[in-house]
Design a protein around this motif. Structure first.
Motif, PDB file in Angstrom:
ATOM      1  N   PRO A 153       0.841  -1.198   0.000  1.00 22.37           N
ATOM      2  CA  PRO A 153       0.000   0.000   0.000  1.00 22.37           C
ATOM      3  C   PRO A 153       0.878   1.251   0.000  1.00 22.37           C
ATOM      4  O   PRO A 153       1.991   1.252   0.511  1.00 22.37           O
ATOM      5  CB  PRO A 153      -0.809  -0.111   1.280  1.00 22.37           C
ATOM      6  CG  PRO A 153      -0.355  -1.331   1.980  1.00 22.37           C
ATOM      7  CD  PRO A 153       0.683  -2.013   1.162  1.00 22.37           C
ATOM      8  N   LEU A 154       0.365   2.292  -0.584  1.00 22.83           N
ATOM      9  CA  LEU A 154       1.087   3.558  -0.619  1.00 22.83           C
ATOM     10  C   LEU A 154       1.081   4.203   0.767  1.00 22.83           C
ATOM     11  O   LEU A 154       0.186   3.973   1.575  1.00 22.83           O
ATOM     12  CB  LEU A 154       0.439   4.497  -1.631  1.00 22.83           C
ATOM     13  CG  LEU A 154       0.484   4.005  -3.086  1.00 22.83           C
ATOM     14  CD1 LEU A 154      -0.341   4.965  -3.951  1.00 22.83           C
ATOM     15  CD2 LEU A 154       1.908   3.916  -3.591  1.00 22.83           C
ATOM     16  N   ALA A 155       2.083   4.997   0.970  1.00 31.45           N
ATOM     17  CA  ALA A 155       2.192   5.702   2.247  1.00 31.45           C
ATOM     18  C   ALA A 155       1.031   6.671   2.408  1.00 31.45           C
ATOM     19  O   ALA A 155       0.491   7.166   1.417  1.00 31.45           O
ATOM     20  CB  ALA A 155       3.519   6.457   2.308  1.00 31.45           C
ATOM     21  N   PRO A 156       0.612   6.917   3.627  1.00 31.17           N
ATOM     22  CA  PRO A 156      -0.501   7.857   3.831  1.00 31.17           C
ATOM     23  C   PRO A 156      -0.174   9.211   3.197  1.00 31.17           C
ATOM     24  O   PRO A 156       0.937   9.702   3.286  1.00 31.17           O
ATOM     25  CB  PRO A 156      -0.601   7.959   5.344  1.00 31.17           C
ATOM     26  CG  PRO A 156       0.139   6.789   5.895  1.00 31.17           C
ATOM     27  CD  PRO A 156       1.140   6.385   4.867  1.00 31.17           C
ATOM     28  N   GLY A 157      -1.162   9.793   2.579  1.00 35.59           N
ATOM     29  CA  GLY A 157      -1.009  11.114   1.974  1.00 35.59           C
ATOM     30  C   GLY A 157      -0.537  11.075   0.536  1.00 35.59           C
ATOM     31  O   GLY A 157      -0.496  12.104  -0.125  1.00 35.59           O
TER      32      GLY A 157
END
Length: 162
Positions: A153-157
């Motif tokens: 998953p991509l990093a938050p933001g």
């Protein structure tokens, strides 16, 4: 028209010309004349549905016969060249489409080409050998020696744009 009713025949000269053109359009040396003759007869029945189509087929076949002499005796190359020269015409489009439909809808052709027929009455091909195609080569499967990169998953933001 049902299977037990033969299609009305085209006039002899037109039918022999259409037979020669059908063999040039869809050449299969292993298929006898019977399926081609049936396809031509069904094409004639399709053309008989309207005066315009009947005229189109009669005139186109007459032009082919005039250009090729005896189309049945003409070489495959000569017939193919004549067809290529008339590719954009309505006669060519009608004959190509109807011969294709009727020829490959013939059960004798199915048998000669190895097609078992439609599968919907038998539950489809998914569990009945959909991948049993002996004419296809075995797929080449290669395993990579390098490790696979895990993409999580991509990093938050972080926003993804398409």
């Amino acid at each position: 028209m049902t299977e037990d009713q033969p299609a009305p025949a085209a006039p002899d000269a037109t039918a022999s010309t259409l037979l020669a053109l059908a063999r040039a359009l869809y050449p299969h040396p292993g298929i006898p004349d019977g399926p081609y003759e049936r396809a031509v007869a069904l094409l004639a029945a399709d053309a008989a549905a309207s005066a315009e189509l009947s005229t189109l087929v009669a005139v186109g076949a007459a032009e082919a016969a005039a250009a090729l002499g005896d189309p049945g005796a003409a070489t495959l190359e000569a017939r193919t060249a004549w067809l290529a020269a008339h590719e954009g015409e309505a006669f060519f489009a009608f004959v190509r489409e109807r011969i294709c439909f009727h020829l490959y809808d013939d059960r004798e052709v199915w048998q000669l080409l190895g097609y078992p027929g439609p599968s919907y009455a038998l539950g489809g091909y998914l569990h009945r050998g959909f991948d049993e195609l002996p004419w296809l080569p075995d797929p080449r499967v290669e395993e990579l020696d390098e490790p696979l990169v895990e993409i999580g998953p991509l990093a938050p933001g972080v926003e993804v744009t398409a």
